[in-house]
Design a protein around this motif. Structure first.
Motif, PDB file in Angstrom:
ATOM      1  N   LEU A  75      11.178  13.062  -1.068  1.00 54.79           N
ATOM      2  CA  LEU A  75      11.277  14.187  -0.129  1.00 54.79           C
ATOM      3  C   LEU A  75      11.499  13.735   1.319  1.00 54.79           C
ATOM      4  N   LEU A  76      11.433  12.414   1.553  1.00 58.26           N
ATOM      5  CA  LEU A  76      11.576  11.896   2.923  1.00 58.26           C
ATOM      6  C   LEU A  76      12.912  12.259   3.555  1.00 58.26           C
ATOM      7  N   ASN A  77      13.931  12.368   2.716  1.00 57.35           N
ATOM      8  CA  ASN A  77      15.285  12.699   3.183  1.00 57.35           C
ATOM      9  C   ASN A  77      15.442  14.141   3.639  1.00 57.35           C
ATOM     10  N   ASP A  78      14.413  14.962   3.407  1.00 53.91           N
ATOM     11  CA  ASP A  78      14.531  16.405   3.585  1.00 53.91           C
ATOM     12  C   ASP A  78      15.780  16.914   2.832  1.00 53.91           C
ATOM     13  N   PRO A  79      15.856  16.591   1.540  1.00 57.01           N
ATOM     14  CA  PRO A  79      17.086  16.844   0.779  1.00 57.01           C
ATOM     15  C   PRO A  79      17.303  18.324   0.503  1.00 57.01           C
ATOM     16  N   SER A  80      18.572  18.719   0.364  1.00 55.58           N
ATOM     17  CA  SER A  80      18.773  20.120  -0.024  1.00 55.58           C
ATOM     18  C   SER A  80      18.849  20.247  -1.538  1.00 55.58           C
ATOM     19  N   LEU A  81      19.150  19.135  -2.233  1.00 54.09           N
ATOM     20  CA  LEU A  81      19.082  19.127  -3.707  1.00 54.09           C
ATOM     21  C   LEU A  81      18.013  18.127  -4.131  1.00 54.09           C
ATOM     22  N   THR A 116       0.847  -1.198   0.000  1.00 55.57           N
ATOM     23  CA  THR A 116       0.000   0.000   0.000  1.00 55.57           C
ATOM     24  C   THR A 116       0.883   1.248   0.000  1.00 55.57           C
ATOM     25  N   VAL A 117       0.229   2.391  -0.202  1.00 56.10           N
ATOM     26  CA  VAL A 117       0.941   3.672  -0.148  1.00 56.10           C
ATOM     27  C   VAL A 117       1.583   3.817   1.234  1.00 56.10           C
ATOM     28  N   GLU A 118       0.815   3.510   2.269  1.00 49.21           N
ATOM     29  CA  GLU A 118       1.324   3.603   3.640  1.00 49.21           C
ATOM     30  C   GLU A 118       2.568   2.728   3.829  1.00 49.21           C
ATOM     31  N   GLN A 119       2.478   1.479   3.385  1.00 48.27           N
ATOM     32  CA  GLN A 119       3.618   0.558   3.564  1.00 48.27           C
ATOM     33  C   GLN A 119       4.845   1.056   2.802  1.00 48.27           C
ATOM     34  N   ASN A 120       4.621   1.604   1.604  1.00 47.88           N
ATOM     35  CA  ASN A 120       5.745   2.155   0.839  1.00 47.88           C
ATOM     36  C   ASN A 120       6.392   3.320   1.581  1.00 47.88           C
ATOM     37  N   MET A 121       5.562   4.225   2.067  1.00 45.54           N
ATOM     38  CA  MET A 121       6.107   5.408   2.750  1.00 45.54           C
ATOM     39  C   MET A 121       6.879   4.983   4.004  1.00 45.54           C
ATOM     40  N   CYS A 136       4.536  11.296   7.289  1.00 51.17           N
ATOM     41  CA  CYS A 136       4.621  10.587   6.002  1.00 51.17           C
ATOM     42  C   CYS A 136       3.332  10.788   5.220  1.00 51.17           C
ATOM     43  N   ARG A 137       2.240  10.697   5.943  1.00 55.21           N
ATOM     44  CA  ARG A 137       0.951  10.867   5.287  1.00 55.21           C
ATOM     45  C   ARG A 137       0.800  12.287   4.754  1.00 55.21           C
ATOM     46  N   GLN A 138       1.272  13.250   5.543  1.00 56.69           N
ATOM     47  CA  GLN A 138       1.176  14.651   5.129  1.00 56.69           C
ATOM     48  C   GLN A 138       1.974  14.903   3.848  1.00 56.69           C
ATOM     49  N   LEU A 139       3.136  14.247   3.722  1.00 49.97           N
ATOM     50  CA  LEU A 139       3.934  14.398   2.496  1.00 49.97           C
ATOM     51  C   LEU A 139       3.134  13.946   1.267  1.00 49.97           C
ATOM     52  N   CYS A 140       2.387  12.855   1.439  1.00 51.76           N
ATOM     53  CA  CYS A 140       1.536  12.380   0.335  1.00 51.76           C
ATOM     54  C   CYS A 140       0.434  13.384   0.054  1.00 51.76           C
ATOM     55  N   LEU A 141      -0.152  13.923   1.121  1.00 49.10           N
ATOM     56  CA  LEU A 141      -1.226  14.907   0.915  1.00 49.10           C
ATOM     57  C   LEU A 141      -0.676  16.153   0.223  1.00 49.10           C
ATOM     58  N   ASP A 142       0.567  16.539   0.562  1.00 51.82           N
ATOM     59  CA  ASP A 142       1.198  17.685  -0.101  1.00 51.82           C
ATOM     60  C   ASP A 142       1.323  17.432  -1.602  1.00 51.82           C
ATOM     61  N   MET A 143       1.433  16.157  -1.979  1.00 57.20           N
ATOM     62  CA  MET A 143       1.523  15.778  -3.401  1.00 57.20           C
ATOM     63  C   MET A 143       0.137  15.543  -4.012  1.00 57.20           C
TER      64      MET A 143
END
Ligand SMILES: Nc1ncnc2c1ncn2[C@@H]1O[C@H](COP(=O)(O)OP(=O)(O)OP(=O)(O)O)[C@@H](O)[C@H]1O
Ligand SMILES: [Mg+2]
Length: 223
Positions: free
Chosen positions: A144-150, A90-95, A111-118
């Motif tokens: 985006l989970l890494n909070d990447p700068s690039l 599921t999306v949840e399991q992937n995240m 994690c859920r909020q990141l999906c909602l942002d998308m």
């Protein structure tokens, strides 16, 4: 800042990238355009540390790729051109799975909020039951989970409907402007590029994209 200096990439005798140099500052959203086979994905995979350049140097926030690869990888979010998620889960399991691989800890709610942002509200659905566009949204959320700068995105919005595309574009611009992220992404959708990019690099021999973008008032440079 991302600093690319005199990068070459050859596949056998074929020269794909030649003397490519450019800089991108924090807070910039930069497009990468060019015809099929021009070398866009090749450049992004090099920046994502997946492919090695034949020659040249890259620095991210004053850290050299050739010296501190592990540190570099912590600073990068990459969305490959091919969707790469676990389809049986599921999306949840992937995240939650990719959260474990990430350098940064997130709660389930974050994690859920990141999906909602998308604009991805499915959470309990298996990925194989999602539309292609929704899978792409999940792919972006994972990067985006890494909070990447690039943040490197290779045709992230293919198959995404116009409304979501617009919302995702605005969200990426916000990440750049409010959090100082560096965003480099490829797209064949010139409307999207014109709307969301501060400036654009055109790769390859053809001047079609340069002319088209310039006539729409976009700052574009040839790589
Ligand atoms: N691993 C590889 N080995 C040999 N040649 C490769 C490899 N990867 C890419 N190429 C070649 O390098 C060139 C650039 O490919 P690349 O995928 O970077 O183009 P692109 O600009 O991303 O194209 P598209 O718009 O179709 O995604 C192509 O001619 C491709 O065939
Ligand atoms: Mg490509």
């Amino acid at each position: 800042m991302l600093n690319v200096v005199e990068l070459d990439k050859n596949y056998g005798k074929r020269k794909i990238l030649e003397q490519v140099s450019f800089q991108i500052q924090r807070g910039e959203v930069v497009g990468l355009v060019g015809e099929n086979g021009a070398g866009k994905s090749t450049l992004l995979t090099i920046l994502a540390t997946i492919t090695k350049p034949t020659k040249g140097a890259i620095e991210l926030n004053n850290v050299e790729y050739s010296k501190k690869l592990d540190d570099i990888r912590k600073m990068i979010g990459y969305v490959p051109q091919e969707i790469s998620v676990w389809e049986e889960f599921t999306v949840e399991q992937n995240m939650l799975f990719f959260e474990k691989l990430s350098w940064k800890r997130h709660t389930k709610e974050e994690c859920r909020q990141l999906c909602l942002d998308m604009q991805l509200s499915s959470w309990k659905e298996k990925v194989k039951d999602l539309s292609g566009g929704m899978m792409r949204k999940l792919n972006i959320a994972i990067s985006l989970l890494n909070d990447p700068s690039l943040i490197l995105l290779d045709e992230p919005t293919v198959g995404i409907d116009m409304k979501s595309k617009n919302e995702i574009g605005k969200y990426l611009v916000r990440l750049a402007k409010e959090q100082g992220k560096i965003i480099l992404y490829t797209s064949h959708d010139m409307n999207e590029v014109i709307t969301f990019c501060d400036r654009v690099y055109a790769i390859g021999q053809d001047s079609f994209y340069i002319n088209l973008l310039q006539s729409n008032g976009v700052k574009v440079e040839k790589l």
